[in-house]
Design a protein around this motif. Sequence first.
Motif, PDB file in Angstrom:
ATOM      1  N   SER A 177       0.828  -1.210   0.000  1.00  0.00           N
ATOM      2  CA  SER A 177       0.000   0.000   0.000  1.00  0.00           C
ATOM      3  C   SER A 177       0.866   1.265   0.000  1.00  0.00           C
ATOM      4  CB  SER A 177      -0.938  -0.005   1.210  1.00  0.00           C
ATOM      5  OG  SER A 177      -0.182  -0.174   2.379  1.00  0.00           O
ATOM      6  N   ALA A 178       2.164   1.107   0.223  1.00  0.00           N
ATOM      7  CA  ALA A 178       3.058   2.283   0.226  1.00  0.00           C
ATOM      8  C   ALA A 178       3.244   2.781  -1.203  1.00  0.00           C
ATOM      9  CB  ALA A 178       4.405   1.901   0.821  1.00  0.00           C
ATOM     10  N   ARG A 179       3.495   4.072  -1.317  1.00  0.00           N
ATOM     11  CA  ARG A 179       3.731   4.636  -2.654  1.00  0.00           C
ATOM     12  C   ARG A 179       5.133   5.184  -2.737  1.00  0.00           C
ATOM     13  NH1 ARG A 179      -1.172   7.993  -4.985  1.00  0.00           N
ATOM     14  NH2 ARG A 179       0.376   7.961  -6.625  1.00  0.00           N
ATOM     15  N   LEU A 180       5.713   5.089  -3.921  1.00  0.00           N
ATOM     16  CA  LEU A 180       6.999   5.759  -4.148  1.00  0.00           C
ATOM     17  C   LEU A 180       6.751   7.248  -3.992  1.00  0.00           C
ATOM     18  CD1 LEU A 180       8.109   3.894  -7.401  1.00  0.00           C
ATOM     19  CD2 LEU A 180       8.878   3.431  -5.065  1.00  0.00           C
ATOM     20  N   VAL A 184      11.297  10.064  -5.804  1.00  0.00           N
ATOM     21  CA  VAL A 184      11.842   8.781  -6.282  1.00  0.00           C
ATOM     22  C   VAL A 184      11.389   8.551  -7.725  1.00  0.00           C
ATOM     23  CG1 VAL A 184      11.629   6.265  -6.019  1.00  0.00           C
ATOM     24  CG2 VAL A 184      12.128   7.691  -4.025  1.00  0.00           C
ATOM     25  N   GLU A 185      10.124   8.813  -8.005  1.00  0.00           N
ATOM     26  CA  GLU A 185       9.612   8.627  -9.371  1.00  0.00           C
ATOM     27  C   GLU A 185      10.379   9.504 -10.354  1.00  0.00           C
ATOM     28  OE1 GLU A 185       5.009   7.467  -8.182  1.00  0.00           O
ATOM     29  OE2 GLU A 185       5.387   9.339  -9.266  1.00  0.00           O
ATOM     30  N   ALA A 186      10.623  10.754  -9.974  1.00  0.00           N
ATOM     31  CA  ALA A 186      11.340  11.673 -10.869  1.00  0.00           C
ATOM     32  C   ALA A 186      12.778  11.208 -11.084  1.00  0.00           C
ATOM     33  CB  ALA A 186      11.315  13.098 -10.286  1.00  0.00           C
ATOM     34  N   ALA A 187      13.415  10.741 -10.021  1.00  0.00           N
ATOM     35  CA  ALA A 187      14.813  10.272 -10.141  1.00  0.00           C
ATOM     36  C   ALA A 187      14.876   9.069 -11.079  1.00  0.00           C
ATOM     37  CB  ALA A 187      15.366   9.923  -8.758  1.00  0.00           C
ATOM     38  N   LEU A 188      13.900   8.155 -10.953  1.00  0.00           N
ATOM     39  CA  LEU A 188      13.887   6.973 -11.831  1.00  0.00           C
ATOM     40  C   LEU A 188      13.633   7.392 -13.277  1.00  0.00           C
ATOM     41  CD1 LEU A 188      11.863   4.494  -9.580  1.00  0.00           C
ATOM     42  CD2 LEU A 188      14.305   4.344 -10.120  1.00  0.00           C
ATOM     43  N   ASP A 189      12.733   8.342 -13.472  1.00  0.00           N
ATOM     44  CA  ASP A 189      12.423   8.805 -14.836  1.00  0.00           C
ATOM     45  C   ASP A 189      13.650   9.433 -15.505  1.00  0.00           C
ATOM     46  OD1 ASP A 189       9.848   7.971 -14.602  1.00  0.00           O
ATOM     47  OD2 ASP A 189       8.985   9.954 -14.201  1.00  0.00           O
ATOM     48  N   ARG A 190      14.437  10.153 -14.706  1.00  0.00           N
ATOM     49  CA  ARG A 190      15.604  10.880 -15.247  1.00  0.00           C
ATOM     50  C   ARG A 190      16.828   9.992 -15.415  1.00  0.00           C
ATOM     51  NH1 ARG A 190      14.622  14.951 -11.359  1.00  0.00           N
ATOM     52  NH2 ARG A 190      16.143  13.897 -10.036  1.00  0.00           N
ATOM     53  N   LEU A 209      12.218  -2.930  -3.635  1.00  0.00           N
ATOM     54  CA  LEU A 209      11.495  -3.366  -4.841  1.00  0.00           C
ATOM     55  C   LEU A 209      10.011  -3.603  -4.565  1.00  0.00           C
ATOM     56  CD1 LEU A 209      14.065  -5.967  -6.288  1.00  0.00           C
ATOM     57  CD2 LEU A 209      13.853  -3.527  -6.811  1.00  0.00           C
ATOM     58  N   ALA A 210       9.680  -3.867  -3.288  1.00  0.00           N
ATOM     59  CA  ALA A 210       8.293  -4.213  -2.933  1.00  0.00           C
ATOM     60  C   ALA A 210       7.387  -2.994  -2.834  1.00  0.00           C
ATOM     61  CB  ALA A 210       8.285  -4.970  -1.606  1.00  0.00           C
ATOM     62  N   VAL A 211       7.981  -1.798  -2.839  1.00  0.00           N
ATOM     63  CA  VAL A 211       7.163  -0.589  -2.639  1.00  0.00           C
ATOM     64  C   VAL A 211       6.458  -0.180  -3.940  1.00  0.00           C
ATOM     65  CG1 VAL A 211       7.233   1.883  -2.115  1.00  0.00           C
ATOM     66  CG2 VAL A 211       8.586   0.281  -0.745  1.00  0.00           C
ATOM     67  N   GLY A 212       5.145  -0.051  -3.836  1.00  0.00           N
ATOM     68  CA  GLY A 212       4.340   0.478  -4.955  1.00  0.00           C
ATOM     69  C   GLY A 212       4.676  -0.202  -6.268  1.00  0.00           C
ATOM     70  N   ASP A 213       4.913   0.622  -7.306  1.00  0.00           N
ATOM     71  CA  ASP A 213       5.194   0.062  -8.633  1.00  0.00           C
ATOM     72  C   ASP A 213       6.690   0.107  -8.959  1.00  0.00           C
ATOM     73  OD1 ASP A 213       5.364   2.778  -8.832  1.00  0.00           O
ATOM     74  OD2 ASP A 213       4.163   2.961 -10.657  1.00  0.00           O
ATOM     75  N   MET A 214       7.525   0.017  -7.929  1.00  0.00           N
ATOM     76  CA  MET A 214       8.977   0.084  -8.129  1.00  0.00           C
ATOM     77  C   MET A 214       9.467  -0.936  -9.161  1.00  0.00           C
ATOM     78  SD  MET A 214      11.604   1.711  -7.311  1.00  0.00           S
ATOM     79  CE  MET A 214      13.189   1.957  -6.621  1.00  0.00           C
ATOM     80  N   ARG A 215       9.033  -2.182  -8.997  1.00  0.00           N
ATOM     81  CA  ARG A 215       9.494  -3.240  -9.910  1.00  0.00           C
ATOM     82  C   ARG A 215       9.124  -2.915 -11.355  1.00  0.00           C
ATOM     83  NH1 ARG A 215      11.234  -8.260  -9.030  1.00  0.00           N
ATOM     84  NH2 ARG A 215      11.636  -8.721  -6.854  1.00  0.00           N
ATOM     85  N   ALA A 216       7.867  -2.525 -11.558  1.00  0.00           N
ATOM     86  CA  ALA A 216       7.387  -2.238 -12.912  1.00  0.00           C
ATOM     87  C   ALA A 216       8.185  -1.082 -13.514  1.00  0.00           C
ATOM     88  CB  ALA A 216       5.901  -1.904 -12.869  1.00  0.00           C
ATOM     89  N   ARG A 217       8.456  -0.066 -12.698  1.00  0.00           N
ATOM     90  CA  ARG A 217       9.221   1.084 -13.202  1.00  0.00           C
ATOM     91  C   ARG A 217      10.645   0.692 -13.573  1.00  0.00           C
ATOM     92  NH1 ARG A 217       7.434   6.448 -12.357  1.00  0.00           N
ATOM     93  NH2 ARG A 217       5.333   6.426 -11.532  1.00  0.00           N
ATOM     94  N   LEU A 218      11.263  -0.163 -12.755  1.00  0.00           N
ATOM     95  CA  LEU A 218      12.631  -0.605 -13.056  1.00  0.00           C
ATOM     96  C   LEU A 218      12.637  -1.460 -14.318  1.00  0.00           C
ATOM     97  CD1 LEU A 218      13.884  -1.455  -9.460  1.00  0.00           C
ATOM     98  CD2 LEU A 218      14.739   0.390 -10.917  1.00  0.00           C
TER      99      LEU A 218
END
Length: 319
Positions: A177-180, A184-190, A209-218
């Motif tokens: 249920s936690a969200r990035l 963190v999202e911006a850092a991954l995008d960049r 990796l278990a937080v929110g959509d971390m895996r999918a984003r990676l």
Amino acid sequence: MAINVVALAGGVGGAKLALGLMHALGPDAGRLTVIVNVGDDFEHYGFYVCTDLDTVMYTLAGIADPLKGWGLPDDTGHTLDMLRQYGETIWFYLGDRDLATHILRTMRHRAGARLTDITADLCGRLGIKSRVLPVTDARVSTLVDTVEMGTLGFQEYFVRERWAPTVTRLRYKGAESARLTPEVEAALDRADLIVFCPSNPVLSIDPVLAVGDMRARLAASRARRAAVSPIVQGMALKGPAAKLMAEMGIEVTPVGVAAHYDGLLDGFVLDVQDAAHAPRIRELGLDPLVTDTVMKTDEDKRRLAEEILMWSDGKNKDL
Ligand code: FO1
């Protein structure tokens, strides 16, 4: 060319490579973002203690205890002595100087500040040029199911029981249920390069990796992604990684680590002593970088980081 680097890190092992990356980037140190595990965080004597964030923060600030890798050097234990005098059983060391960090964090968190902002403020005050981000502002707690003692909190398992109990399962309470954070999202995008530091795969990286959509984003990232093996010659560089991997049925080799991160990597960094595993890394579809991964000195950390930066640039692809 200046590149944006993201490092995923737990505690001591992760902080070492993060420091190497910061030094290797030199004037571009501001382009490094270290995304840190929060599964080890807990409340102790009313304080909000974030061990991995503090280890990374102290390391990047150049003030971490060089022997233990965590805490501050030559810290005193007067507060703990007084607690003992009150009859408390002390199993977790909170040094007097280290307490300052927990006091400030706890105070600001109770006043409503986000862990991300508190961490940025503390890092800024310590003069750190790179960014240190908790993976989430939500509370995520690593729970350790054991044969001998039932379910333990992470620090109970790690510090109080000195990782002796046999682990049957790890759970990252609150992670789904936690969200990035937006940061963190911006850092991954960049990011042009994402490095999985040689932290414990199941205790330190999996809760990230278990937080929110971390895996999918990676998995979907356009960045070059590489992990550094925390296992060398069938042993963990530090801590319980080898014992835990065996207990959880993961092969205790760099190949086991690489397979564990299935679908998230382009490359894998393994130690020269494990060069024989390189063909199997290639069979997993990963580009192996075989080099000296044991980081004893700051120079070791920087050199390893430089090699990873060169790999991401395609300059030493065939190593
Ligand atoms: N590790 C220990 O083995 N014993 C301790 O008493 C201990 C206290 C401690 C206090 C603050 C801090 O930032 C870290 C501390 N650590 C201690 C390390 C910590 O438990 C682990 O490094 C990580 O949580 C695992 O990555």
